[in-house]
Scaffold this motif. Structure first.
Motif, PDB file in Angstrom:
ATOM      1  N   ARG A   1      -3.967   2.953  -9.490  1.00  0.00           N
ATOM      2  CA  ARG A   1      -3.936   2.680  -8.078  1.00  0.00           C
ATOM      3  C   ARG A   1      -3.327   3.700  -6.996  1.00  0.00           C
ATOM      4  N   GLN A   2      -2.509   4.478  -7.473  1.00  0.00           N
ATOM      5  CA  GLN A   2      -1.982   5.335  -6.461  1.00  0.00           C
ATOM      6  C   GLN A   2      -2.976   6.341  -6.312  1.00  0.00           C
TER       7      GLN A   2
ATOM      8  N   SER B   1     -13.945  13.397   3.501  1.00  0.00           N
ATOM      9  CA  SER B   1     -15.219  13.046   2.956  1.00  0.00           C
ATOM     10  C   SER B   1     -15.920  14.514   2.557  1.00  0.00           C
TER      11      SER B   1
ATOM     12  N   GLY C   1      -6.187   5.901  -6.088  1.00  0.00           N
ATOM     13  CA  GLY C   1      -7.164   5.197  -5.242  1.00  0.00           C
ATOM     14  C   GLY C   1      -6.651   5.326  -3.629  1.00  0.00           C
ATOM     15  N   VAL C   2      -5.231   5.086  -3.637  1.00  0.00           N
ATOM     16  CA  VAL C   2      -4.624   5.065  -2.143  1.00  0.00           C
ATOM     17  C   VAL C   2      -4.831   6.460  -1.614  1.00  0.00           C
ATOM     18  N   GLN C   3      -4.469   7.686  -2.560  1.00  0.00           N
ATOM     19  CA  GLN C   3      -4.491   8.925  -2.094  1.00  0.00           C
ATOM     20  C   GLN C   3      -6.076   9.177  -1.714  1.00  0.00           C
ATOM     21  N   ARG C   4      -7.013   8.828  -2.485  1.00  0.00           N
ATOM     22  CA  ARG C   4      -8.309   8.921  -2.364  1.00  0.00           C
ATOM     23  C   ARG C   4      -8.834   8.799  -0.911  1.00  0.00           C
ATOM     24  N   GLN C   5      -8.195   7.574  -0.620  1.00  0.00           N
ATOM     25  CA  GLN C   5      -8.642   7.174   0.778  1.00  0.00           C
ATOM     26  C   GLN C   5      -8.261   8.167   1.934  1.00  0.00           C
ATOM     27  N   GLN C   6      -7.275   9.055   1.691  1.00  0.00           N
ATOM     28  CA  GLN C   6      -6.506   9.777   2.552  1.00  0.00           C
ATOM     29  C   GLN C   6      -7.388  11.222   2.398  1.00  0.00           C
TER      30      GLN C   6
ATOM     31  N   GLY D   1       0.780  -1.121  -0.168  1.00  0.00           N
ATOM     32  CA  GLY D   1       0.107   0.036   0.074  1.00  0.00           C
ATOM     33  C   GLY D   1       0.852   1.368   0.035  1.00  0.00           C
TER      34      GLY D   1
END
Length: 416
Positions: A393-394, A404, A396-401, A366
């Motif tokens: 994919r990167q 909201s 997507g990882v940054q989007r989680q951070q 991750g």
């Protein structure tokens, strides 16, 4: 009061000595005294008459000594002084309450009157300076501080308050001047030294901060003193490594080495400071020295902040660095810091396959940075689909951070 008691003691001792001498003399020769007034006669011994006269004189002296203060207390002037002090105390209280409530002008007026009516006007003068500052009246602020400084034992409090004002105004040079002037007389004041350390820090004089720390540690219980010391040495090393007066890397490296030797031994074992020192050595063309520091420290105790220093080493063969990194990876498989560093060192060695393997392993854990490195490597190798997939994919990882927040529905447009 002590002086009056001393006078009484002297008088009593002298009277007692005289009475004993006269008593002894008159007992040997009592004498005879006859007092006649008209038809009235009074007959007594000379000894008794002398003792009566001495007792009367002593009582008169004692009454004079004790009655003087009582008489002064009962005079109108004494009552006037008492009323003046009482009024000054009340105005000082009202002025401080107004200051706490934020009524600056009222506070300054009350404190001005209190300073003229109390026997110790220093608190009123200092508080009036605070009120004048809050009003934005610089002339009045300086006036009150100057008066406070002229008052006996008021120079240090006035200097401390003026230094705080200067630091608030982001004028560390002025604060330093005020505090340095008081340090010879009040060098044991923790408050003065703490303000001086703050002034040195604001001015960027990190050497002075480092020299001040041992004295502060002896006098102060500041819980942030260790952090301040680490920050000071960190900034001091940065200055030594980047000072503009040196024209080549060798001069900066020598200056940095001398500074490292001056640093307290316990700080030289701080992982962050060792990583900083090793990183500067790597940048200043002493990769062998940087590698020695990193490997020596990590062989004793592990710290994830140190392996990344190897990325900055350019004067040691990357294959040698990679060998060391692979040995650490055998002990700590899956460590993202080691994998990312090993991948970048492998790129320096032009070992594309190894680099890709390291980045792919880190990406599986991750690591967004590893994904970005992998996307760049795929693109350079001509594998554009994999590069785009890795960037996705990167993202997507940054989007989680990301926080909201409302977003438009897919396929719909919104007004700009």
């Amino acid at each position: 009061m002590k002086r009056r008691l001393l006078v009484l003691f002297v008088i009593f001792a002298a009277a007692l000595a005289l009475a004993l001498w006269l008593g002894n003399f008159l007992l040997r020769e009592p004498g005879y005294v006859l007092i006649v007034r008209g038809r009235t006669e009074l007959e007594t011994s000379l000894a008794f008459l002398v003792l009566v006269l001495l007792a009367g004189a002593f009582a008169l002296v004692l009454l004079t000594v004790l009655a003087g203060p009582l008489w002064q207390l009962l005079t109108p002037a004494s009552w006037s002084h008492w009323r003046r002090r009482r009024a000054g105390s009340l105005r000082l209280q009202n002025g401080l309450l107004a200051l706490a409530a934020g009524h600056w002008r009222e506070a300054e007026e009350q404190l001005r009157a209190a300073a003229n009516q109390t026997d110790w006007p220093l608190p009123a003068l200092l508080a009036a300076a605070v009120a004048a500052r809050q009003r934005g009246d610089g002339d009045a602020e300086r006036y009150w501080l100057r008066n406070a400084s002229d008052f006996p034992r008021g120079r240090l409090p006035a200097a401390l308050l003026a230094a705080r004002f200067a630091l608030t105004d982001n004028n560390p040079t002025r604060a330093r001047e005020l505090l340095d002037a008081e340090r010879p007389r009040h060098g044991d004041s923790p408050v003065l030294l703490q303000l001086l350390a703050e002034a040195y820090s604001r001015a960027g004089d990190w050497a002075a901060v480092c020299e001040l720390i041992p004295t502060l540690r002896r006098l102060s219980l500041d819980a942030n003193l260790d952090l301040r010391e680490r920050r000071a040495w960190h900034a001091r090393m940065r200055q030594a490594a980047t000072q503009p007066g040196f024209t080549d890397a060798a001069q900066r490296r020598e200056s940095l080495h001398r500074l490292w030797k001056k640093m307290p031994a316990e700080l030289r074992h701080e992982p962050q400071l060792r990583a900083q020192y090793a990183g500067y050595l790597a940048q200043l063309e002493d990769g062998a020295g940087a590698l020695k520091i990193v490997t020596g420290e990590l062989d004793k105790r592990w710290d994830d902040g140190l392996p990344a220093v190897l990325e900055a080493i350019n004067d040691v063969p990357p294959e040698q660095l990679l060998t060391r990194l692979e040995r650490w990876l055998q002990e700590r498989p899956g460590n993202q810091v080691l994998l990312l560093t090993a991948g970048r060192v492998a790129l320096k060695a032009k070992l594309w396959g190894k680099a890709r393997s390291f980045f792919e392993t880190a990406a599986q854990s991750g690591s967004g940075t590893a994904m970005a490195e992998l996307a760049r490597l795929y693109d350079a190798l001509g594998d554009e689909p994999r590069a785009r997939d890795m960037l996705h994919r990167q993202l997507g990882v940054q989007r989680q951070q990301l926080p909201s927040l409302p977003l438009p529905e897919r396929g719909r447009t919104s007004d700009v």
